[in-house]
Design a protein around this motif. Structure first.
Motif, PDB file in Angstrom:
ATOM      1  N   SER A  35       0.842  -1.185   0.000  1.00 47.86           N
ATOM      2  CA  SER A  35       0.000   0.000   0.000  1.00 47.86           C
ATOM      3  C   SER A  35       0.877   1.235   0.000  1.00 47.86           C
ATOM      4  O   SER A  35       1.977   1.224   0.538  1.00 47.86           O
ATOM      5  CB  SER A  35      -0.971   0.049   1.172  1.00 47.86           C
ATOM      6  N   THR A  37       0.894   5.424   0.759  1.00 44.69           N
ATOM      7  CA  THR A  37       0.195   6.509   1.429  1.00 44.69           C
ATOM      8  C   THR A  37       0.999   7.788   1.248  1.00 44.69           C
ATOM      9  O   THR A  37       2.156   7.816   1.635  1.00 44.69           O
ATOM     10  CB  THR A  37       0.056   6.206   2.938  1.00 44.69           C
ATOM     11  N   THR A  50       4.244   0.356   2.144  1.00 48.97           N
ATOM     12  CA  THR A  50       4.276  -0.607   3.249  1.00 48.97           C
ATOM     13  C   THR A  50       3.547  -1.892   2.865  1.00 48.97           C
ATOM     14  O   THR A  50       2.731  -1.906   1.954  1.00 48.97           O
ATOM     15  CB  THR A  50       3.596  -0.037   4.512  1.00 48.97           C
ATOM     16  N   THR A  51       3.875  -2.965   3.595  1.00 51.69           N
ATOM     17  CA  THR A  51       3.110  -4.207   3.502  1.00 51.69           C
ATOM     18  C   THR A  51       2.426  -4.416   4.852  1.00 51.69           C
ATOM     19  O   THR A  51       2.936  -4.004   5.888  1.00 51.69           O
ATOM     20  CB  THR A  51       4.016  -5.415   3.190  1.00 51.69           C
ATOM     21  N   HIS A  52       1.270  -5.048   4.823  1.00 52.63           N
ATOM     22  CA  HIS A  52       0.496  -5.257   6.044  1.00 52.63           C
ATOM     23  C   HIS A  52       0.812  -6.592   6.710  1.00 52.63           C
ATOM     24  O   HIS A  52       0.310  -6.874   7.783  1.00 52.63           O
ATOM     25  CB  HIS A  52      -0.998  -5.174   5.737  1.00 52.63           C
ATOM     26  N   ARG A  53       1.594  -7.409   6.039  1.00 60.68           N
ATOM     27  CA  ARG A  53       1.999  -8.701   6.596  1.00 60.68           C
ATOM     28  C   ARG A  53       3.414  -8.988   6.117  1.00 60.68           C
ATOM     29  O   ARG A  53       3.869  -8.414   5.128  1.00 60.68           O
ATOM     30  CB  ARG A  53       1.039  -9.807   6.170  1.00 60.68           C
ATOM     31  N   ASN A  95       8.465  -7.237   6.783  1.00 61.70           N
ATOM     32  CA  ASN A  95       7.576  -6.164   6.330  1.00 61.70           C
ATOM     33  C   ASN A  95       8.356  -5.071   5.607  1.00 61.70           C
ATOM     34  O   ASN A  95       9.477  -4.741   5.988  1.00 61.70           O
ATOM     35  CB  ASN A  95       6.836  -5.537   7.514  1.00 61.70           C
ATOM     36  N   ARG A  97       8.672  -1.116   4.631  1.00 64.72           N
ATOM     37  CA  ARG A  97       8.299   0.249   5.000  1.00 64.72           C
ATOM     38  C   ARG A  97       9.360   1.158   4.394  1.00 64.72           C
ATOM     39  O   ARG A  97      10.466   1.285   4.930  1.00 64.72           O
ATOM     40  CB  ARG A  97       8.225   0.450   6.496  1.00 64.72           C
TER      41      ARG A  97
END
Length: 184
Positions: A35, A37, A50-53, A95, A97
């Motif tokens: 994702s 942002t 970023t990744t959520h997992r 992850n 970021r």
């Protein structure tokens, strides 16, 4: 002759199975895995990817490649890069970021590729650079979308599999029929 046909059918079945087996090099990655942002950034702005997992292996290095207008002016963590594929970051617990800063002359859509150096995992994302005061939605029209995506090729794979199964059934049927005819 009978064994030749059986061997040919078996060889074709094995070859088709090898072609239909996915490999890590071309494995499909979920487009929603990364994702961004915000998804629309002003020139000289920053976007966070970023990744959520956990997607990558532990704390592995991640190579970042960027394609877009003035991509060589993109920086990561306030360090200017010489080329658009020399950016690197590190996964934390698998992850991603990464904060990416775009230059003042950035415009249009930028495509980013995040590649795990050790795992080989490849993720794609994009961000649109819109000048301040410009509409945030991209203009309609332009070049047509061409090529294939994973969804549009599923039918081809299913058709190929059906043809393979059908051809195998015809080949086996012919062998059975010849055996019966030779025994009668």
């Amino acid at each position: 002759m009978k064994t030749t046909i059986i061997r040919a059918v078996a060889a074709l079945s094995l070859a088709a199975a090898a072609l239909l087996t996915p490999t890590a090099a071309n494995a499909y990655t979920d487009p929603s895995a990364v994702s961004v942002t915000p998804s629309t950034v002003a020139p000289n702005g920053t976007a966070t990817f970023t990744t959520h997992r956990p997607i990558f292996d532990g704390d592995e290095d991640i190579a970042i490649s960027v394609t877009g207008v003035a991509a060589k002016g993109i920086t990561l963590a306030s360090i200017a890069s010489e080329t658009n594929d020399s950016l690197r970051t590190k996964a934390v617990g698998g992850n991603l970021r990464a904060q990416v800063h775009f230059p003042a002359n950035a415009k249009g859509v930028y495509t980013l590729t995040f590649t795990g150096v050790r795992s080989g995992v490849v993720l794609h994302s994009s961000v649109t650079i819109t000048p301040v005061g410009a509409p945030s939605a991209p203009a309609q029209g332009g070049l047509a979308v061409t090529g294939f995506d994973a969804g549009s090729t599923a039918g081809l794979w299913l058709t190929g599999a059906a043809l393979l199964v059908g051809g195998s059934a015809v080949g086996i049927g012919a062998v059975v029929r010849r055996r019966r005819a030779s025994h009668d």
